[in-house]
Design a protein around this motif. Structure first.
Motif, mmCIF file in Angstrom:
data_model
loop_
_atom_site.group_PDB
_atom_site.id
_atom_site.type_symbol
_atom_site.label_atom_id
_atom_site.label_comp_id
_atom_site.label_asym_id
_atom_site.label_seq_id
_atom_site.Cartn_x
_atom_site.Cartn_y
_atom_site.Cartn_z
ATOM 1 N N TRP A 20 7.101 5.537 58.767
ATOM 2 C CA TRP A 20 7.640 4.477 57.899
ATOM 3 C C TRP A 20 9.073 4.146 58.306
ATOM 4 O O TRP A 20 9.431 2.984 58.422
ATOM 5 N N VAL A 21 9.885 5.188 58.481
ATOM 6 C CA VAL A 21 11.257 5.014 58.987
ATOM 7 C C VAL A 21 11.432 6.077 60.074
ATOM 8 O O VAL A 21 11.360 7.278 59.769
ATOM 9 N N PRO A 22 11.635 5.658 61.327
ATOM 10 C CA PRO A 22 11.687 6.649 62.406
ATOM 11 C C PRO A 22 12.710 7.751 62.120
ATOM 12 O O PRO A 22 13.838 7.473 61.712
ATOM 13 N N GLY A 23 12.272 8.986 62.293
ATOM 14 C CA GLY A 23 13.155 10.130 62.090
ATOM 15 C C GLY A 23 13.409 10.475 60.640
ATOM 16 O O GLY A 23 14.073 11.473 60.349
ATOM 17 N N LYS A 24 12.891 9.693 59.709
ATOM 18 C CA LYS A 24 13.154 10.003 58.299
ATOM 19 C C LYS A 24 11.901 10.064 57.426
ATOM 20 O O LYS A 24 11.758 10.987 56.632
ATOM 21 N N VAL A 81 11.925 13.667 56.445
ATOM 22 C CA VAL A 81 12.361 14.656 57.427
ATOM 23 C C VAL A 81 13.748 15.135 57.000
ATOM 24 O O VAL A 81 14.679 14.333 56.937
ATOM 25 N N VAL A 82 13.835 16.408 56.678
ATOM 26 C CA VAL A 82 15.139 17.021 56.421
ATOM 27 C C VAL A 82 15.558 17.635 57.755
ATOM 28 O O VAL A 82 14.983 18.643 58.173
ATOM 29 N N PRO A 89 10.646 18.984 59.832
ATOM 30 C CA PRO A 89 10.664 18.516 61.223
ATOM 31 C C PRO A 89 9.401 18.943 61.987
ATOM 32 O O PRO A 89 8.895 18.200 62.827
ATOM 33 N N ARG A 90 8.889 20.127 61.658
ATOM 34 C CA ARG A 90 7.654 20.576 62.334
ATOM 35 C C ARG A 90 6.447 19.780 61.842
ATOM 36 O O ARG A 90 5.548 19.448 62.613
#
Ligand SMILES: Cc1cc2nc3c(=O)[nH]c(=O)nc-3n(C[C@H](O)[C@H](O)[C@H](O)COP(=O)(O)OP(=O)(O)OC[C@H]3O[C@@H](n4cnc5c(N)ncnc54)[C@H](O)[C@@H]3O)c2cc1C
Ligand SMILES: NC(=O)c1ccc[n+]([C@@H]2O[C@H](COP(=O)([O-])OP(=O)(O)OC[C@H]3O[C@@H](n4cnc5c(N)ncnc54)[C@H](OP(=O)(O)O)[C@@H]3O)[C@@H](O)[C@H]2O)c1
Length: 268
Positions: A20-24, A81-82, A89-90
């Motif tokens: 939805w939001v890259p990296g988040k 993603v924290v 992250p995993r």
């Protein structure tokens, strides 16, 4: 999907991943195991195995609300993603075909049956706290019980308004503008961002909007305990503050099997 009868969890393959939001923000679907039954609004305990010892049970588990409906043939989860977190992250790195472990027992009390079965149902959440509401919105019994359902989703930035197409489709009887209010007689979607201006919407925290009466005005419906049944989910500080305000107005969770007009779920 594999499971051993004596295991308290099952392993199941990831089938889809959506960013939805890259990296988040992302969501993932896995195959559902027959027998894993839950009530909309509940959460699962997800486990990740150590890649070095794939035959051993996971040592790392986290709670995740089901986004999918109780009758859907798959399970879906929606996650932040924290970056410094051990688990998310995993989880975000999983790809279709990778395996996820799920505790066989679903948990949680953020379910519509805890509330008086009439009036307006307010589903108020921040961030990923939207997730359980998407499951609840798939329940026919919920649409039968409540006169009107109001979803309020508070995020930092507009791009974090995940599942907005799903929510706008539910409101498709009404005029729909890019980010603003969408609704019909039975359903209203109020997307609220705090760190970016959305056209026609206040740029305020949900707690501010509850306190100053703007949320009730936006919904054209009073946030009073006679008529409103409120769920709060997501950021625990938001929940503490909102709960205090609502308690002062007479809202209270159900007790000892009796239904109430408030149900909450803290995410950390
Ligand atoms: C009942 C319950 C249901 C939950 N359902 C979901 C869900 O559906 N989706 C989801 O993404 N998370 C959910 N969580 C949170 C989830 O269990 C993990 O805490 C989260 O994925 C981060 O794990 P981590 O190990 O990476 O970091 P953690 O060490 O677990 O968390 C580190 C910090 O990250 C922040 N944080 C944790 N979770 C979130 C979040 N969801 N949004 C914003 N900040 C957060 C907090 O500041 C927390 O102290 C739920 C938690 C509970 C208790
Ligand atoms: N990977 C990345 O690049 C990245 C980037 C950003 C964040 N993150 C992770 O995501 C986490 C944050 O996720 P999130 O933005 O979904 O959650 P959040 O911090 O809980 O923010 C969601 C919404 O809740 C509001 N809020 C926060 N505290 C509140 C309170 N006490 N009362 C009322 N409203 C409140 C926020 O308003 P405000 O805007 O006013 O705070 C925002 O509108 C961070 O902890 C970080 O770990 C990752």
């Amino acid at each position: 999907m594999t499971t051993l009868p004596d295991e308290k969890f099952f392993r199941t393959p990831v089938t889809d991943v959506r960013t939805w939001v890259p990296g988040k923000l992302f969501s993932l679907r896995v195959e559902r195991q027959p027998g894993f039954d839950f009530t909309a609004g509940q959460f699962a305990r997800l486990g990740l195995q150590d890649p070095a010892t794939p035959e051993e049970a996971p040592t790392l588990w986290r709670a995740y609300s089901m986004v999918s409906g109780a009758s859907d043939p798959y399970l879906e989860f929606y996650s932040v993603v924290v970056p410094e977190g051990q688990f998310s992250p995993r989880l975000a790195a999983l790809q279709p075909g990778d395996m996820l472990c799920i505790d066989r027992t679903p948990f949680g009390f953020l379910t519509a049956d805890r509330l008086h079965q009439n009036g307006d149902l307010w589903l108020i959440g921040t961030g990923t706290g939207l997730g359980p509401y998407l499951s609840i919105l798939k329940e026919q019994s919920v649409w039968q019980a409540f006169d009107r359902i109001i979803v309020v989703h508070g995020v930092r930035h507009a791009d974090e308004l995940a599942y907005r197409d799903t929510l706008s489709n539910l409101a498709d009887q009404a005029p729909w503008c890019d980010w603003g209010v969408a609704g019909n007689d039975r359903f209203l979607y109020l997307p609220i961002a705090t760190r970016e201006a959305l056209p026609g919407m206040p740029q305020e925290r949900l707690t501010t909007l509850i306190e100053n009466g703007d949320l009730a005005r936006l919904a054209d419906s009073p946030l009073d305990p006679q008529r409103a049944r409120v769920m709060l989910c997501g950021n625990p500080d938001m929940i503490t503050q909102a709960r205090k305000m609502l308690s002062e107005r007479g809202f209270a969770p159900g007790r000892r099997g009796a239904q109430g007009n408030l149900a909450v779920e803290n995410y950390w």
